[in-house]
Scaffold this motif. Structure first.
Motif, mmCIF file in Angstrom:
data_model
loop_
_atom_site.group_PDB
_atom_site.id
_atom_site.type_symbol
_atom_site.label_atom_id
_atom_site.label_comp_id
_atom_site.label_asym_id
_atom_site.label_seq_id
_atom_site.Cartn_x
_atom_site.Cartn_y
_atom_site.Cartn_z
ATOM 1 N N ALA A 222 44.729 44.125 38.306
ATOM 2 C CA ALA A 222 44.850 44.319 36.865
ATOM 3 C C ALA A 222 46.188 43.790 36.380
ATOM 4 O O ALA A 222 47.157 43.717 37.141
ATOM 5 N N LEU B 198 46.771 47.417 31.751
ATOM 6 C CA LEU B 198 46.258 47.135 30.422
ATOM 7 C C LEU B 198 44.743 47.261 30.399
ATOM 8 O O LEU B 198 44.053 46.809 31.329
ATOM 9 N N ARG B 199 44.235 47.827 29.328
ATOM 10 C CA ARG B 199 42.785 47.917 29.152
ATOM 11 C C ARG B 199 42.293 46.570 28.633
ATOM 12 O O ARG B 199 42.798 46.057 27.629
ATOM 13 N N THR B 200 41.302 46.002 29.291
ATOM 14 C CA THR B 200 40.829 44.663 28.937
ATOM 15 C C THR B 200 39.389 44.702 28.444
ATOM 16 O O THR B 200 38.567 45.480 28.934
ATOM 17 N N LEU C 60 38.104 40.134 31.629
ATOM 18 C CA LEU C 60 39.028 39.731 32.688
ATOM 19 C C LEU C 60 38.289 38.762 33.602
ATOM 20 O O LEU C 60 37.275 39.115 34.203
ATOM 21 N N TYR D 82 41.798 44.272 20.498
ATOM 22 C CA TYR D 82 42.240 43.513 21.674
ATOM 23 C C TYR D 82 43.015 42.268 21.225
ATOM 24 O O TYR D 82 42.473 41.166 21.191
ATOM 25 N N ALA E 80 42.753 37.100 30.654
ATOM 26 C CA ALA E 80 42.307 38.400 30.139
ATOM 27 C C ALA E 80 42.476 38.458 28.630
ATOM 28 O O ALA E 80 43.345 37.798 28.059
ATOM 29 N N ALA F 216 43.088 41.627 26.104
ATOM 30 C CA ALA F 216 43.460 43.017 26.367
ATOM 31 C C ALA F 216 44.020 43.708 25.145
ATOM 32 O O ALA F 216 44.404 43.077 24.149
ATOM 33 N N GLU F 217 44.087 45.042 25.249
ATOM 34 C CA GLU F 217 44.776 45.839 24.253
ATOM 35 C C GLU F 217 46.286 45.667 24.426
ATOM 36 O O GLU F 217 46.765 45.289 25.499
ATOM 37 N N ASN F 218 47.034 45.953 23.361
ATOM 38 C CA ASN F 218 48.487 45.951 23.433
ATOM 39 C C ASN F 218 48.972 47.357 23.113
ATOM 40 O O ASN F 218 48.823 47.820 21.979
#
Length: 232
Positions: free
Chosen positions: A52, A60-62, A65, A112, A203, A205-207
Motif C-alpha cells: 500500500a 492511504l485508502r484507494t 490501485l 479521491y 493509485a 486515493a483519498e488525501n
C-alpha cells in the motif's frame, strides 16, 4: 666456418623461443559500474510489506490501485511499447507520451483527489513532461483539464520517484476534478521518443490532509484599519 656460426645462432634462437612462455592476451577492460539505483524521498511512499501507499506512516485508502503483477492491468499506449516488466511493473518504451488507464473508473474525484504514480527511469530521455490528463462524462481529455505532480523534477537514470498529483489544486481546470466522476486517466511521461521507464504502481486515493490554502483568497492587510461600528 661462417656457415657453422649461422647454424649455431639459428639453433640458439629456436631454443630460446621454445623456453619462452606463451604470452597471455590482456583481459578486456572492465565496463564502468552501472549507475546505482536510488529512490527520491516524497510525501507518499510505497510500503512493499503492506502492499500500500502510505502518507506519514498511515496507509492511504484507494479507489484504484494497479500493481502490474505480470500484466498491463488494462493500461494502453499510442505507439509506445507497454509490457509486463521482469519481476513486477509495467515496462514502457516511449514513442508517444500517452499511457492510458482502462475506461469506466467511475471514481468520485471529490473523495479521491490524489493520483500517485511510482516509476523508475531505466533509459535516458530528453523531454520529461509528467502531465496527468483525465476524462469525465462531461468532457474528454484536453489541455484545459490537467494536473502536474507536486515534485515535477525529471527522474535521473535508475532513479525511482513517486509522483503525487493533488487534484484539489490541478494545474488547469479549477475544481473540475473534485466536482466530477472520473472515467479515465492518462499519463504523459515524456514528449519525445526514446525514454524507457518501469511503472511500479499507480493509485487514485483519498488525501487525509486538508486542502492547500488558496492564494487567491487574500488575507486582509495588517495595517488596514477595522471598519468602525455604526453609531446607534
Amino acid at each position: 666456418m661462417k656457415s657453422g656460426l649461422i647454424v649455431l645462432s639459428l639453433a640458439a634462437v629456436l631454443l630460446a623461443s621454445c623456453d619462452r612462455k606463451a604470452e597471455t592476451p590482456a583481459a578486456p577492460a572492465a565496463a564502468g559500474p552501472a549507475a546505482p539505483a536510488t529512490e527520491r524521498a516524497a510525501s507518499v511512499r510505497w510500503n512493499p510489506t503492506a502492499g500500500a501507499f502510505e502518507m506519514g506512516g498511515v496507509p492511504l485508502r484507494t479507489a484504484k490501485l494497479w500493481t502490474f503483477d505480470g500484466s498491463t492491468d488494462g493500461f494502453t499506449g499510442v505507439g509506445s511499447q507497454l509490457a509486463p516488466a521482469d519481476g513486477q511493473g509495467l515496462a514502457v518504451t516511449i514513442a508517444d507520451p500517452t499511457v492510458r488507464s482502462p475506461r469506466g473508473l467511475a471514481i468520485p474525484g471529490g473523495q479521491y483527489p490524489l493520483v500517485i504514480v511510482r516509476l523508475t527511469r531505466v533509459g535516458a530521455g530528453e523531454a520529461w513532461d509528467g502531465a496527468l490528463y483525465y476524462s469525465t462524462a462531461a468532457h474528454g481529455e484536453g489541455i484545459s483539464w490537467l494536473g502536474k505532480p507536486v515534485d515535477n523534477e525529471a527522474p535521473k537514470l535508475n532513479e525511482t520517484v513517486t509522483l503525487v498529483y493533488d487534484m484539489r489544486r490541478q494545474a488547469q481546470g479549477g475544481p473540475d476534478w473534485t466536482q466530477s466522476m472520473i472515467d479515465q486517466i492518462r499519463l504523459d511521461i515524456e514528449d519525445r521518443p526514446g525514454g524507457r521507464f518501469v511503472i511500479h504502481q499507480v493509485a487514485i486515493a483519498e488525501n487525509p490532509n486538508p486542502p492547500p490554502a488558496d492564494p487567491a483568497v487574500a488575507a486582509p492587510a495588517a495595517d488596514q484599519a477595522p471598519t468602525p461600528a455604526p453609531k446607534s
